[in-house]
Design an enzyme around this catalytic site. Structure first.
Site, PDB file in Angstrom:
ATOM      1  CD  GLU A  46      -2.855  -1.092   2.400  1.00 28.68           C
ATOM      2  OE1 GLU A  46      -3.854  -1.822   2.342  1.00 28.68           O
ATOM      3  OE2 GLU A  46      -2.579  -0.386   3.397  1.00 28.68           O
ATOM      4  CD  GLU A  57      -4.716 -10.807  -6.010  1.00 27.10           C
ATOM      5  OE1 GLU A  57      -5.753 -11.224  -5.464  1.00 27.10           O
ATOM      6  OE2 GLU A  57      -4.199  -9.697  -5.722  1.00 27.10           O
TER       7      GLU A  57
END
Length: 137
Positions: A46, A57
């Protein structure tokens, strides 16, 4: 194949431990298996500018590409999160995977409690968008 799937899920669990999630607290790990038997782990990272955040992913996918894997070279993916039910990839990740993986690639969705669901990329993203090259019209 079951043993490979378990190794892939375990790699996703371990990658989840490296997640950088100071804002959401929602750590996700992913692992992508290529056609040479290599496992490419990834975790979400993040950023305060949320648009700069990268999902687990796509981290696994981009790492695999950086490691030399080519489009179509992927055999399976596992995604693990600490959630009440297995969590599927977001739409951006589904589109990214659609560009590099076959529609029948298995995607193992699991939670930290061990619940598991296996779908194909086609199940997750029916009617995926594919940009035609200028030669294809």
């Amino acid at each position: 194949m079951e043993m490979e799937m378990n190794k892939l899920r375990q790699a996703a669990v371990e990658a989840r431990g490296n997640a950088h999630v100071p804002y959401s607290g929602f750590a996700v790990g992913a692992a992508l298996l290529d056609d040479r038997g290599r496992i490419h782990p990834g975790c979400n990272v993040e950023n305060a500018a949320y648009g700069a955040t990268n999902c687990a992913e796509r981290t696994a996918l981009f790492r695999a590409v950086a490691d030399g894997a080519k489009p179509g070279a992927f055999r399976a993916m596992a995604v693990v999160a600490a959630s009440s039910r297995p969590v599927p990839p977001c739409g951006i990740c589904r589109q990214s995977l659609a560009e590099f993986a076959q529609e029948d690639m298995p995607v193992i969705l699991a939670n930290a409690q061990g619940e598991r669901r296996v779908l194909t990329l086609r199940d997750l993203f029916p009617g995926a968008f594919h940009l035609s090259s200028p030669e294809e019209g």
